[in-house]
Design an enzyme around this catalytic site. Structure first.
Site, PDB file in Angstrom:
ATOM      1  CB  SER A   1     -32.274  44.719 -35.245  1.00 57.71           C
ATOM      2  OG  SER A   1     -32.946  45.325 -36.324  1.00 57.71           O
TER       3      SER A   1
ATOM      4  CE  LYS B   1     -35.447  47.930 -35.021  1.00 55.77           C
ATOM      5  NZ  LYS B   1     -34.209  47.222 -34.911  1.00 55.77           N
TER       6      LYS B   1
END
Length: 181
Positions: A40, A77
């Site tokens: 991701s 993230k």
């Protein structure tokens, strides 16, 4: 002569214990090693990169952070929205509080994307139920937007769930780098 040997030995034992305590404190509370799992954050961070996470500085927009998500997993993230922000993506562009904000870290990815949209349109109000991100909350997204499980799926994350900022890739050796915002 024996007294000198005992004093020297005792000195080295004390130094070893002190160094062990310092290393333990730094490892446990200041610089935490972590392995990246998943894609991701690609290409910024790749699966199986090992990063050093520090947990003593303030979280800013576009910092890469490590946190415990509401689903119980630990994620890496990028911070997109800060407390008080209203986030909108429209035509693959980020708007924060109605102002266009450049995401320079996505420049190379967007060049390669050809005809597909990297980030689908959304309004944070629709995702989190309030116009602005609440106090002590952050809106996070992966750089590989099309495969990232992030605030678009699990909502904002609490400041209390943040472990720290990813600062350095230290393994694999050929990928050693300082992580830039």
């Amino acid at each position: 002569m024996e007294k000198k040997i005992v004093e020297t030995l005792w000195h080295w034992i004390k130094m070893f214990v002190l160094c062990t305590v310092i290393i333990f404190i730094m490892r446990a509370f200041i610089f935490v090693p972590l392995e990246v799992t998943g894609n991701s954050m690609s290409p910024t961070l790749k699966e199986h990169d090992f990063v050093v996470v520090e947990n003593f500085s303030t979280v800013n927009r576009f910092d890469i952070i490590v946190f415990h998500a509401p689903d119980g997993n630990t994620y890496v993230k990028r911070v997109i929205g800060l407390p008080g922000d209203h986030i909108v993506y429209k035509n693959d562009s980020l708007y924060i509080n109605n102002k266009l904000v450049e995401e320079t870290f996505l420049k190379d990815i967007k060049k390669k994307k050809n005809e597909y949209v990297l980030t689908s349109d959304f309004d944070s109000k629709d995702l989190i139920g309030t116009k602005t991100i609440p106090k002590d909350q952050y809106f996070v997204m992966g750089d590989n937007r099309r495969v990232s499980k992030d605030s678009r799926s699990f909502g904002t994350i609490s400041s209390y769930s943040i472990i720290g900022k990813a600062r350095l890739v230290y393994y694999p050796i050929q990928d050693i780098k300082i992580i830039k915002d």
